[in-house]
Scaffold this motif. Structure first.
Motif, PDB file in Angstrom:
ATOM      1  N   THR A 110       0.673  -1.058  -0.141  1.00  0.00           N
ATOM      2  CA  THR A 110       0.097   0.139   0.046  1.00  0.00           C
ATOM      3  C   THR A 110       0.875   1.094  -0.055  1.00  0.00           C
ATOM      4  N   SER A 111       0.563   2.002  -1.089  1.00  0.00           N
ATOM      5  CA  SER A 111       1.432   3.371  -0.836  1.00  0.00           C
ATOM      6  C   SER A 111       0.905   4.314  -0.003  1.00  0.00           C
ATOM      7  N   PRO A 112       1.802   5.251   0.354  1.00  0.00           N
ATOM      8  CA  PRO A 112       1.337   6.100   1.576  1.00  0.00           C
ATOM      9  C   PRO A 112       0.075   6.943   1.274  1.00  0.00           C
ATOM     10  N   ALA A 169      -2.983   4.758   2.060  1.00  0.00           N
ATOM     11  CA  ALA A 169      -2.916   3.971   3.174  1.00  0.00           C
ATOM     12  C   ALA A 169      -4.112   4.292   3.882  1.00  0.00           C
ATOM     13  N   ASP A 170      -4.634   5.419   4.205  1.00  0.00           N
ATOM     14  CA  ASP A 170      -6.040   5.643   4.789  1.00  0.00           C
ATOM     15  C   ASP A 170      -7.073   4.926   4.519  1.00  0.00           C
ATOM     16  N   VAL A 183      -9.946  -2.635   4.696  1.00  0.00           N
ATOM     17  CA  VAL A 183      -9.669  -3.642   5.270  1.00  0.00           C
ATOM     18  C   VAL A 183     -10.261  -4.007   6.473  1.00  0.00           C
ATOM     19  N   GLN A 184     -10.469  -2.618   7.493  1.00  0.00           N
ATOM     20  CA  GLN A 184     -11.145  -2.744   8.635  1.00  0.00           C
ATOM     21  C   GLN A 184     -12.723  -3.162   8.527  1.00  0.00           C
ATOM     22  N   THR A 185     -13.126  -2.296   7.567  1.00  0.00           N
ATOM     23  CA  THR A 185     -14.646  -2.769   7.347  1.00  0.00           C
ATOM     24  C   THR A 185     -14.740  -4.213   6.743  1.00  0.00           C
ATOM     25  N   VAL A 212     -10.521  -1.224  -3.318  1.00  0.00           N
ATOM     26  CA  VAL A 212      -9.878   0.163  -3.245  1.00  0.00           C
ATOM     27  C   VAL A 212      -8.332  -0.104  -3.870  1.00  0.00           C
ATOM     28  N   PHE A 213      -7.948   0.838  -4.495  1.00  0.00           N
ATOM     29  CA  PHE A 213      -6.578   0.624  -4.908  1.00  0.00           C
ATOM     30  C   PHE A 213      -5.637   0.764  -4.147  1.00  0.00           C
TER      31      PHE A 213
END
Length: 917
Positions: free
Chosen positions: A330-332, A335-336, A342-344, A363-364
Motif C-alpha cells: 500500500t502506497s502512503p 494508506a488511509d 480492510v477494517q470494514t 480500493v486501489f
RNA sequence: GUCGCUGUGGCGAAAUGGCAGACGCAUUGGACUUAAAAUCCAAGGACCCUUAACAGGUCGUGUGGGUUCGACUCCCACCAGCGACACCA
C-alpha cells in the motif's frame, strides 16, 4: 371375538426376541452360512423430543432388508447406537445447571424404549453412544493417530511422524526446530485460523456450520476472528477422496455433491512481480536461473488461475483484504483508504460480503505489478470478492473473460482487453465483446495474445503454463475448494483432546505439545460446577479444577488442551466400533474388521450427504494407511431416504391451523371444523410452528407398530419425498386386519385358524398367484422397492380372501413374505400355523417360474398404434400364428378391409400392430 | 445465479419403449343387519355418440416440438415446485 390386536401381540414378540436374543449377531460371520451382510442406519442424535416419523423410515427399510437376508441365510450385522455429544444437551445443562450426561442418558433411554417398540431387529448388545467413556477412549486414540501421522505426497499415503524426513537445515537447528517442523506436518495441527466465532453460542463453528453468515443451529450471527485452533489436514486426502468415489455404489447425485464440495480444479500459479518496469529484465533473468520458488518472495504476488490462457487480458490484480502483503504494497497516499477498507471487511460477516446486491467494492493500493507476458505494469487492488482462503488469496483479473472481474472493472473503469474469441457467435455478439460491452467467460480461440494467437483455449492453457514454467514465472497447480477441517470447539459436551501443552518454569505454555500416552486414555471430562459460557472464546474446560487441568509427566509440567472435539468426531468411526464393541485392546478387532467390512448398505438422510460422509471417509483412509482397517472405503452402498412431509393448513389470514381441527371433503377441500372457514392445504416439513408434527409413538398406540412400519414403506419409493397421511395408515392397518381374517377365525372365542385353512394341494390358478407373488416380493425387497412389494402382497390377500379353501402352504408362504415387513403379526400367525420357533431364520419361500405362467394370454391388437381389439391366444403362440389370429379378428378385419397394409409388427406374447395407409 | 430432484385421476402412487392409472386412500352402489358400525362384493380418467343393453369414438401422464409402427418412458427447448450450493478465480 379374537380380532387382530397389535397392542397385545407386539409387546409379546418384542419380549420374545429380547429374552431369546433372537437377533444377536456372532463375532464372526457363520463359516457355513451364505456370507456376511453389514447393514447400517445413520445413528440418531437422542434429542429430548424423542423419535420423529422420519427416523423409522430408514430404520424400517434396513430392518426389512436384514430380516429378509437372515431368512436367505446370510449372517447379518445390524447395530444401533447414539450420536450423543452435541449442543442441545449442553444448552439444556446451561439452563438447568445439571450435567449433560444426565439428560443425555435419559434421552437415550427414551429413544431405546421407542425404537424397541417398533420391533427392529438390532443386536442391542452392540448398542453404544459416542459419549460412553469407553467409546471416546478410542475417538481420542484416533485423534492421537492423526496427530502421529504426516502425509507423504510422493507415496500418496499417511505415514508415522517418526518416518518424516527432516531437512538438513532444520536438523541443524536442534531438536526444538525438529519438533516444530514435525508439528507443522501432522494431520492434526494447530493454526491461527480466521474462525467463525459465534458469541451467542459461545463457540467457533466450522465453515459448514455457518449458513449465510449465521449459525446453522439457532441462526445466530457469526463473526470472523483469528484464533489458535486444531485443524485436520483433510485437504491432503482430497485427491483420494475424489478418486475413490468411483468405486462406490452411491447415487450419482450424492457423488456429484461430494465431488463438487471437494472442488478440484487444475490451473496455474503465476507470480506477478511488484517492481518498477525498469527492474523487470533483471527480475526475469533471476527467475530464469533460480526457477519458480516454493513459496512466493516478498516482491511478488502469486495468483492461482484456471485460465492461464487469458494472461494477456489480465489488466489488473486483486488481493484479499486479509492478504499478508496488504501493508507492504500500500502506497502512503492510499494508506488511509486501504486501512479503512480492510477494517470494514474484517467486521463484515460472510453474509454481508455475499448477500444483497453483491455490488463489488474495492480500493486501489497505489502499487503496480508487472504482467509477465505483456511486461506492462497493472494496478493492484484490494477487494473482498477475492477470498483469502482459496488459492493464494490473490487473483489476476481478466475482465473480458470473467464475470466477477468484469463487474468490478465496470464499476471502477478499469481496462478491458479481449483475448478470447468465441467460435460461434453473431457479429453483434462479437462486437459487444470486442467493445467490452459483454463478458465472454467460455472457451474459444486466443487473440491479442502474441505467439498464442489462434490456439484453442485448451491448447493455449497448456502452452501458456509451459511457457511460464520455462521462465520460472509460473507452474501448473491444482486447487481444491475443500479446506482443512477446523476441528476444535469451545464447548463442554464433547470429547476432550488427548493433548498436553508443556509449561515453562512460570507455568506459561512454551509452545511444545505432546499427546497423552495411550495407556493414560481415556481423558474423561472433568466435573464442572458451572456450565455457563463466559462469552470469551476460551473453552469451558479451562474452568476445571487444577487436578484435572494440570498434569505432570516425565518430570515436566503440562496443561491439558481445553478445547473439545466437534460432534462429527464420534460419528466418524462408529460403524467400526459396532464390529467389536467390547474390544479392550484396540478400537476394532483386526480379524473381525476384515470379516465384516465394508458396510454393505448404509441408509440415512441426505442432509449428511457431504459432511459426515466426507469426514468418515477421510478418517477411514487415514486408518487404512496406518494399517488399522483393511478397506479403502467404509460404505459400499449408500441410499438416502426421502424426507417425510406433512400437510399443514392455513386460513385466509395465513394463520396456521392444527390438523385436528380441520376436516376435508371428497375433493380435498379443507374447512375449519369449528368456524367452517375454508382453508388452504400446504405440504411442508414437520415443525412445531406449522402444527403438523406426527408422533410415531401415538401412531403405534392407535394402529400398531406393524401398521406404522408398513405405512412408512407403502407411502412411496424410499428415496422420494412424500407427505404423511393418517388415512393411509388406516389403509395399511386394514390390510393387516385382512391378513389376520384370512387365516384366523374372528368369530370364535379363542384364537384359532379358520376351518377354511386346510392342508390341501394348491390349484394351478392359486399356484400362479403364489409363485408370482413370491417372485415379485423377492425381487422388490432386494431392490428396496418396498411399496410395490406390499402392493403384491395385497393382491395376494385379495385373491385368497375370495377362495373357498385356503391351502395351508399358501398361508405359510404369505406369512414368511410378510415377516420382514410386519414381523410381530407374522410371528403370531406363524405360531398359529403350527410352528414352535420364531420365523426369523425360517427359509425364505422359493418360486417356480413354470408355475407363474398362464396357458392363455390376452393380446392387444393395434391399427396405427391404437388399440382396436383384443384376442386371447395360447401363451406360447408363435409370431406367425399370432398375426394370423389377429387378421381373423372380426373388427380388425373390418378396419383393415380396403386399406394398404404397409407393415405388421408382431411381438409374441405382447401385441400386434398393423400399419396401414 | 449454478447444480440436482420432481411434475401421471379427488389424494398417495404403479408402469422406464408395447393395453396408462397396478395397489391403497377417499367416494358411490349392493349384500349382511331391526338399525348402525364392522365386514364382504362391485363400480369408477375426462368428454362425446348411441342405447333397453352390449358396444363404439375423441382426448388424456406440466407446456411446445422431435425420434419411432408405437413415447409417461428416449432427444431438444421451455414452465412450475422442492432441495443443495452460492463471488472458489
Amino acid at each position: 371375538m379374537p380380532r387382530y390386536n397389535p397392542a397385545e401381540i407386539e409387546p409379546k414378540w418384542q419380549q420374545y426376541w429380547e429374552v431369546n436374543k433372537t437377533f444377536r449377531c456372532p463375532d464372526m460371520p457363520e463359516a457355513n452360512g451364505k456370507g456376511k451382510l453389514y447393514v447400517l442406519d445413520m445413528f440418531p442424535y437422542p434429542s429430548g423430543a424423542g423419535l420423529h416419523v422420519g427416523h423409522p423410515e430408514g430404520y424400517t427399510a434396513t430392518d426389512i432388508f436384514c430380516r429378509y437376508w437372515r431368512m436367505q441365510g446370510k449372517t447379518v450385522l445390524h447395530p444401533m447406537g447414539y450420536d450423543a455429544f452435541g449442543l442441545p444437551a449442553e444448552e439444556y445443562a446451561i439452563r438447568t445447571n445439571t450435567p449433560p450426561r444426565q439428560s443425555t442418558e435419559a434421552n437415550i433411554a427414551n429413544f431405546t424404549r421407542q425404537l424397541k417398540m417398533l420391533g427392529f431387529s438390532y443386536d442391542w448388545d452392540r448398542c453404544l453412544a459416542t459419549t460412553d467413556v469407553e467409546y471416546f477412549r478410542w475417538t481420542q486414540w484416533i485423534f492421537l493417530t492423526l496427530f502421529d501421522t504426516w502425509y507423504d505426497a510422493e507415496l500418496g499415503k499417511g505415514r508415522p511422524i517418526s518416518e518424516l524426513p527432516i531437512p538438513s537445515e532444520i536438523a541443524a537447528q536442534g531438536t526444538d526446530a525438529i519438533d516444530r517442523y514435525r508439528d507443522r506436518q501432522r494431520l492434526a495441527y494447530q493454526d491461527d485460523a480466521l474462525v467463525n466465532w459465534c458469541p451467542a453460542l459461545g463457540t467457533v463453528l466450522a465453515n459448514e456450520e455457518v449458513i449465510d453468515g449465521r449459525s446453522e443451529r439457532g441462526d445466530h450471527p457469526v463473526q470472523r476472528i483469528p484464533l489458535r485452533q486444531w485443524m485436520l489436514r483433510i485437504t491432503a486426502y482430497a485427491d483420494r477422496l475424489l478418486a475413490d468415489l468411483d468405486s462406490l455404489d452411491w447415487s450419482p447425485g450424492i457423488k456429484k455433491l461430494q465431488a463438487d464440495w471437494i472442488g478440484r480444479s487444475v490451473g496455474a500459479e503465476v507470480d506477478f512481480a511488484v517492481i518498477e518496469q525498469n527492474q523487470w529484465t533483471d527480475w526475469l533473468a533471476n527467475r530464469a536461473n533460480g526457477g519458480f520458488p516454493e513459496t512466493a518472495n516478498q516482491d511478488t504476488i502469486r495468483v492461482y488461475t484456471t485460465r492461464p490462457d487469458t494472461l494477456f487480458g489480465a489488466t489488473y490484480m486483486v488481493i484479499a483484504p486479509e492478504h499478508p502483503l496488504v501493508a507492504k504494497i500500500t502506497s502512503p497516499s492510499q494508506a488511509d483508504q486501504v486501512a479503512a477498507y480492510v477494517q470494514t471487511a474484517s467486521f463484515k460477516s460472510d453474509r454481508d460480503r455475499t448477500e444483497g446486491d453483491k455490488k463489488k467494492t474495492g480500493v486501489f493500493t497505489g502499487s503496480h505489478a508487472i504482467n509477465p507476458v505483456t511486461q506492462k505494469p497493472i494496478p493492484i487492488w484490494i477487494a473482498d470478492y477475492v477470498l483469502a482462503s482459496y488459492g493464494t488469496g490473490a487473483i489476476m483479473a481478466v475482465p473480458a473473460h470473467d464475470t466477477r472481474d468484469y463487474e468490478f472493472a465496470k464499476t471502477y473503469q478499469l481496462e478491458i482487453i479481449q483475448v478470447v474469441q468465441p467460435v460461434d457467435a453473431t457479429p453483434e455478439e462479437l462486437k459487444a465483446i470486442a467493445d467490452g460491452e459483454t463478458c465472454f467467460a467460455d472457451e474459444g480461440i486466443a487473440i491479442n495474445s502474441g505467439e498464442f494467437n489462434g490456439l484453442s483455449t485448451q491448447v493455449a492453457k497448456s502452452k501458456m503454463t509451459h511457457w511460464l514454467s520455462e521462465r520460472g514465472v509460473g507452474k501448473q497447480a491444482v486447487n481444491y475448494k475443500l479446506r482443512d477441517w477446523l476441528f476444535s470447539r469451545q464447548r463442554f459436551w464433547g470429547e476432550p483432546f488427548p493433548i498436553l501443552h508443556e509449561l515453562d518454569a512460570d507455568g506459561k505454555p512454551n509452545g511444545k505439545i505432546r499427546g497423552v500416552p495411550v495407556k493414560d486414555l481415556p481423558v474423561d471430562l472433568p466435573h464442572l460446577e458451572d456450565f455457563k459460557p463466559h462469552g470469551r472464546p476460551e473453552p469451558p474446560l479451562a474452568k476445571a479444577d487444577d487436578s484435572w487441568l494440570y498434569v505432570e509427566l516425565d518430570g515436566k509440567k503440562y496443561r491439558r488442551e481445553t478445547n473439545t472435539m466437534p460432534q462429527w468426531a464420534g460419528s466418524c468411526w462408529y460403524y467400526l466400533r459396532f464390529i467389536s464393541p467390547n474390544c479392550s485392546t484396540a478400537m476394532v478387532d483386526r480379524e473381525q474388521e476384515a470379516a465384516w467390512m465394508p458396510v454393505d448398505l448404509y441408509i440415512g438422510g441426505a442432509e449428511h450427504a457431504v459432511l459426515h460422509l466426507l469426514y468418515s471417509r477421510f478418517w477411514h483412509k487415514v486408518l487404512y494407511d496406518r494399517g488399522v482397517v483393511s478397506h479403502k472405503e467404509p460404505f459400499q452402498r449408500l441410499v438416502n431416504q426421502g424426507m417425510i412431509l406433512s400437510y399443514a393448513y392455513k386460513d385466509k389470514r395465513g394463520a396456521l391451523i392444527s390438523g385436528d381441527s380441520v376436516s376435508e371433503d371428497e375433493n380435498g377441500n379443507a374447512t375449519h371444523t369449528e368456524t367452517g372457514e375454508s382453508l388452504e392445504r400446504i405440504v411442508a416439513k414437520m415443525s412445531k410452528s406449522l402444527k403438523n408434527v406426527i408422533d410415531p409413538e401415538g401412531v403405534v398406540r392407535e394402529y400398531g407398530a406393524d401398521a406404522l412400519r408398513l405405512y412408512e414403506m407403502f407411502m412411496g419409493p424410499l428415496e422420494a419425498t412424500k407427505p404423511w397421511s393418517m388415512q393411509g395408515v388406516n389403509g395399511v392397518r386394514n390390510f393387516l386386519d385382512r391378513v389376520w381374517r384370512l387365516m384366523i377365525d374372528s368369530r370364535s372365542e379363542e384364537t384359532r385358524l379358520l376351518d377354511t385353512v386346510k392342508d390341501v394341494a394348491t390349484t394351478p390358478e392359486q399356484d400362479k398367484m403364489i409363485h408370482s407373488t413370491i417372485a415379485a416380493v423377492t425381487r422388490d425387497v432386494e431392490l428396496l422397492s418396498f411399496n410395490t412389494a406390499i402392493a403384491r402382497m395385497m393382491e395376494f390377500v385379495n385373491f385368497f380372501t375370495k377362495e373357498e379353501t385356503r391351502p395351508l402352504s399358501a398361508m405359510k408362504s404369505l406369512t414368511l413374505l410378510l415377516a420382514p415387513f410386519a414381523p410381530h403379526l407374522a410371528e403370531e400367525l406363524w405360531a398359529l400355523l403350527g410352528s414352535k420357533d420364531s420365523l426369523a431364520y425360517a427359509p425364505w419361500p422359493t418360486f417356480d417360474e413354470s408355475k407363474m405362467k398362464s396357458t392363455e394370454i390376452e393380446v392387444p391388437l393395434q391399427v396405427n398404434g391404437k388399440v382396436r381389439g383384443k384376442i386371447t391366444v395360447a401363451a406360447d403362440c408363435t409370431q406367425a400364428e399370432l398375426e394370423l389370429a389377429a387378421r381373423k379378428h372380426e373388427r380388425l378385419s373390418e378396419l383393415l378391409d380396403g386399406k394398404e397394409i404397409v407393415k405388421v409388427i408382431v411381438i409374441p406374447g405382447r401385441m400386434v400392430n398393423f400399419v396401414v395407409r
